[in-house]
Design a protein around this motif. Structure first.
Motif, PDB file in Angstrom:
ATOM      1  N   GLU A  39       0.838  -1.201   0.000  1.00 59.79           N
ATOM      2  CA  GLU A  39       0.000   0.000   0.000  1.00 59.79           C
ATOM      3  C   GLU A  39       0.874   1.253   0.000  1.00 59.79           C
ATOM      4  O   GLU A  39       0.523   2.256  -0.612  1.00 59.79           O
ATOM      5  CB  GLU A  39      -0.933  -0.023   1.223  1.00 59.79           C
ATOM      6  CG  GLU A  39      -1.921   1.104   1.282  1.00 59.79           C
ATOM      7  CD  GLU A  39      -2.957   1.099   0.157  1.00 59.79           C
ATOM      8  OE1 GLU A  39      -3.619   2.132  -0.013  1.00 59.79           O
ATOM      9  OE2 GLU A  39      -3.103   0.091  -0.558  1.00 59.79           O
ATOM     10  N   ARG A  42       1.902   1.947  -3.521  1.00 56.27           N
ATOM     11  CA  ARG A  42       0.775   2.520  -4.269  1.00 56.27           C
ATOM     12  C   ARG A  42       0.606   3.996  -3.935  1.00 56.27           C
ATOM     13  O   ARG A  42       0.381   4.819  -4.816  1.00 56.27           O
ATOM     14  CB  ARG A  42      -0.523   1.763  -3.945  1.00 56.27           C
ATOM     15  CG  ARG A  42      -1.702   2.199  -4.818  1.00 56.27           C
ATOM     16  CD  ARG A  42      -3.017   1.655  -4.303  1.00 56.27           C
ATOM     17  NE  ARG A  42      -3.404   2.219  -3.026  1.00 56.27           N
ATOM     18  CZ  ARG A  42      -3.933   3.442  -2.862  1.00 56.27           C
ATOM     19  NH1 ARG A  42      -4.121   4.226  -3.891  1.00 56.27           N
ATOM     20  NH2 ARG A  42      -4.289   3.868  -1.659  1.00 56.27           N
ATOM     21  N   TYR A 106      -0.632   3.930 -13.860  1.00 50.37           N
ATOM     22  CA  TYR A 106      -1.141   3.813 -12.488  1.00 50.37           C
ATOM     23  C   TYR A 106      -2.419   2.969 -12.457  1.00 50.37           C
ATOM     24  O   TYR A 106      -2.565   2.075 -11.626  1.00 50.37           O
ATOM     25  CB  TYR A 106      -1.411   5.206 -11.906  1.00 50.37           C
ATOM     26  CG  TYR A 106      -1.910   5.152 -10.487  1.00 50.37           C
ATOM     27  CD1 TYR A 106      -1.025   4.956  -9.434  1.00 50.37           C
ATOM     28  CD2 TYR A 106      -3.268   5.267 -10.196  1.00 50.37           C
ATOM     29  CE1 TYR A 106      -1.476   4.881  -8.122  1.00 50.37           C
ATOM     30  CE2 TYR A 106      -3.730   5.197  -8.896  1.00 50.37           C
ATOM     31  CZ  TYR A 106      -2.825   5.007  -7.862  1.00 50.37           C
ATOM     32  OH  TYR A 106      -3.282   4.927  -6.572  1.00 50.37           O
ATOM     33  N   LYS A 110      -3.161  -1.023 -10.730  1.00 49.35           N
ATOM     34  CA  LYS A 110      -4.195  -1.385  -9.750  1.00 49.35           C
ATOM     35  C   LYS A 110      -4.901  -2.680 -10.131  1.00 49.35           C
ATOM     36  O   LYS A 110      -5.372  -3.407  -9.259  1.00 49.35           O
ATOM     37  CB  LYS A 110      -5.223  -0.255  -9.621  1.00 49.35           C
ATOM     38  CG  LYS A 110      -4.674   0.985  -8.964  1.00 49.35           C
ATOM     39  CD  LYS A 110      -5.733   1.992  -8.555  1.00 49.35           C
ATOM     40  CE  LYS A 110      -6.722   2.325  -9.615  1.00 49.35           C
ATOM     41  NZ  LYS A 110      -7.656   3.383  -9.240  1.00 49.35           N
ATOM     42  N   LYS A 118       2.941  -4.941 -11.280  1.00 53.39           N
ATOM     43  CA  LYS A 118       2.516  -3.634 -10.782  1.00 53.39           C
ATOM     44  C   LYS A 118       3.679  -2.650 -10.798  1.00 53.39           C
ATOM     45  O   LYS A 118       3.544  -1.523 -11.279  1.00 53.39           O
ATOM     46  CB  LYS A 118       1.953  -3.755  -9.361  1.00 53.39           C
ATOM     47  CG  LYS A 118       0.626  -4.462  -9.303  1.00 53.39           C
ATOM     48  CD  LYS A 118       0.134  -4.592  -7.886  1.00 53.39           C
ATOM     49  CE  LYS A 118      -1.181  -5.353  -7.863  1.00 53.39           C
ATOM     50  NZ  LYS A 118      -1.857  -5.270  -6.587  1.00 53.39           N
TER      51      LYS A 118
END
Length: 144
Positions: A39, A42, A106, A110, A118
């Motif tokens: 996370e 991200r 991006y 996801k 990723k």
């Protein structure tokens, strides 16, 4: 108002470039080291994503309130002058494409399932976006 937006656009550009470089390096390291996409990764990518979109928004506002943006295209002679063409057409168009590429990277990340994919989606698309942005910065105006 115009001068304030112009300064905001120029200053924010430094943040966007730094953020993109940091994200590209971190995502490349993450991909090559085989670490898990977290996370935190991200959110780091999201910061560069948001900054680049804010920069685009400020740039579009500047384009339409500037005495030289859109008006250069309406005069008809912008295509024969390289500096006018850069300001009126190339800089805005290529940067819109660059932000679209960053957005694709991006958004795609996801949806991907593996960490390596990723990381790769983000660093490759952000790098392409960065190269496009760097190719159309009006260096003479920006650094001078």
């Amino acid at each position: 108002m115009y001068t304030g937006i112009q300064h905001l656009h120029s200053g924010l550009a430094y943040l966007v470039l730094i953020a993109l470089i940091i994200v590209i390096v971190l995502m490349l390291i993450g991909s090559l080291s085989g670490k898990e996409f977290t996370e935190k990764d991200r959110k780091i990518a999201l910061i560069a994503f948001i900054l680049s979109h804010v920069q685009l928004l400020v740039g579009l506002i500047l384009y339409f309130v500037s005495p030289i943006g859109l008006s250069l295209l309406q005069g008809g002679g912008a295509m024969s002058d390289p500096i006018a063409r850069l300001t009126a057409l190339e800089h805005p168009l290529i940067n819109i494409i660059a932000i679209a590429v960053i957005t694709i990277g991006y958004s795609r990340a996801k949806k991907l399932s593996t960490s390596k994919a990723k990381f790769r989606s983000i660093y490759m698309m952000y790098a392409i976006g960065l190269v496009l942005i760097l190719s159309r910065i009006p260096w003479g105006n920006w650094l001078g």
